[in-house]
Write an enzyme that holds these catalytic residues in place. Structure first.
Site, short mmCIF file in Angstrom:
data_model
loop_
_atom_site.label_atom_id
_atom_site.label_comp_id
_atom_site.label_asym_id
_atom_site.label_seq_id
_atom_site.Cartn_x
_atom_site.Cartn_y
_atom_site.Cartn_z
N LYS A 78 -4.83 -10.94 -7.11
CA LYS A 78 -5.90 -11.17 -6.30
C LYS A 78 -6.88 -10.12 -6.69
CE LYS A 78 -5.25 -8.47 -2.28
NZ LYS A 78 -5.50 -8.18 -0.87
N LYS B 32 0.77 -1.25 0.12
CA LYS B 32 -0.03 0.01 -0.03
C LYS B 32 0.96 1.26 -0.08
CE LYS B 32 -4.55 -1.52 1.27
NZ LYS B 32 -5.28 -1.48 2.19
N LYS C 17 -10.42 -4.65 -4.28
CA LYS C 17 -11.23 -3.12 -4.57
C LYS C 17 -10.09 -2.03 -4.95
CE LYS C 17 -14.62 -1.02 -5.24
NZ LYS C 17 -15.62 -1.33 -6.18
#
Ligand code: TYM
Length: 333
Positions: A196, A112, A199
């Site tokens: 994967k 992230k 969102k």
């Protein structure tokens, strides 16, 4: 009775299929045999700086999808994390038990922060797994149903639990076990089936969203990336796209992958996709309808969440008192 705890972030207007198959399906099953506590973790969502109204809306929409998928509020506790202040309190304590290097090794933090760049990252993203450990340890949780991507965070929760028990005495907290169902622990992006479904990382065509228009769900499945071969076979390494579709097919139809493969022998990928689109749309339609009913009655939804928070808070306070006492924090008069 053994206790289950799990949670999801309110970071989108719809859950995606990975959230549903990787976790929510198990939440619903486990509430039959366990004391279950489920949360919408809005404090975690603050790490991505959501807009005020968007966060409020997504918090309700996420809870509505839990209920629509079958989380039964008469049986399980369902609450919003910020309604139970003990989460943030225990997170502080746990942060003093967490090594800098230990937190820095978390791959989700690395991914992230790489996505937003060092200047865009924040301390909350770094301590995110510590707050997650607090969520879990507050409820003397035995079992935590999650997808594969949460395994490392769960490992940190276990390490912290063991450290608390070593430093503060056995029985301070329960050491939680992950519950990760291999077959559905990682649902892949429809367009990039080696990544994967997510969102934050998937594009709109890579996702299947629970609350999406059925036409779009069907379209995305029919446009899923496969390979230039023609044989329908389960081979996650060699044929990730087809294997992902078979995993989803099996999860929704309840049939073994081998049986599905046998049925499609000699058929084309297109056949598999058309049938899968219908199966998924038929399955998701009633869930979407029920979610809409909850979303359209926010008072009823807020009432469920308020009752959940009040019961959760009572349980959490007992754990927090025990930990504060063992730490030697002076109790208030
Ligand atoms: P979150 O909100 O990102 O995801 C919610 C759940 O969905 C699972 N999941 C998947 N499973 C299979 N395939 C996928 N493609 C896929 N994408 C997501 C996740 O593994 C997760 O179970 N940190 C957590 C939220 C959290 C939590 C907790 C979970 C906070 N506190 C305490 C358990 C216990 C998270 O961000 O999940």
């Amino acid at each position: 009775m053994t206790r289950v705890f799990s949670a999801m972030q309110p970071t989108s207007d719809s859950l995606q299929l990975g959230n549903y198959l990787g976790a929510l399906v198990e939440w619903v099953k486990l509430q039959e045999t366990h004391e279950a506590i489920y949360s919408v973790v809005d404090l975690h969502a603050l790490t991505v700086a959501p807009d005020r109204d968007v966060l409020t809306r997504r918090t309700r929409v996420t809870a509505a999808q839990f209920l629509a998928a079958g989380v039964d509020p008469d049986r399980s506790l369902l609450f919003v994390q910020s309604h139970v202040p003990q989460h943030a309190e225990l997170a502080w304590v746990l942060s003093t038990f967490t090594g800098m290097g230990e937190a820095g090794r978390m791959t989700q933090f690395k991914d992230k922060s790489a996505q937003v760049g060092e200047s865009g990252t924040n301390v909350g993203l770094f301590t995110y797994p510590v707050l997650m450990a607090a969520d879990i340890l507050l409820y003397d949780t035995n079992v935590v149903p999650v997808g594969e991507d949460q395994r490392q965070h769960l490992e940190l929760s276990r390490d912290l639990a063991q450290r608390l028990n070593t430093r503060l005495g056995e029985g301070t907290v329960v050491v939680p076990e992950p519950h990760i169902v291999k077959a559905t622990a990682k649902i892949f992006d429809l367009q990039e089936p080696t990544k994967k479904m997510s969102k934050s990382f998937s594009g709109p065509k890579g996702l299947i969203e629970i609350l999406d228009d059925p036409k779009k769900v069907a379209k995305n499945i029919k446009a899923a990336a496969t390979d230039s071969d023609t044989v329908i076979r389960f081979d996650p390494e060699g044929k990730p796209g087809v294997s992902n579709l078979l995993t989803i097919y099996s999860a929704f139809s309840g049939r073994a992958i081998d049986q599905i493969v046998a049925d499609y022998e000699g058929k084309m990928y297109g056949h598999l996709k058309v049938d899968l689109a219908e199966i998924v749309v038929d399955y998701l339609t009633p869930i979407r309808d029920r979610a809409m009913e909850w979303i359209e009655s926010p008072e009823r939804l807020d009432e469920v969440l308020a009752q959940g928070a009040s019961k959760a808070s009572a349980i959490a306070q007992v754990t927090l008192d025990r930990i504060y006492d063992r730490l030697g924090l002076l109790p208030p008069l």
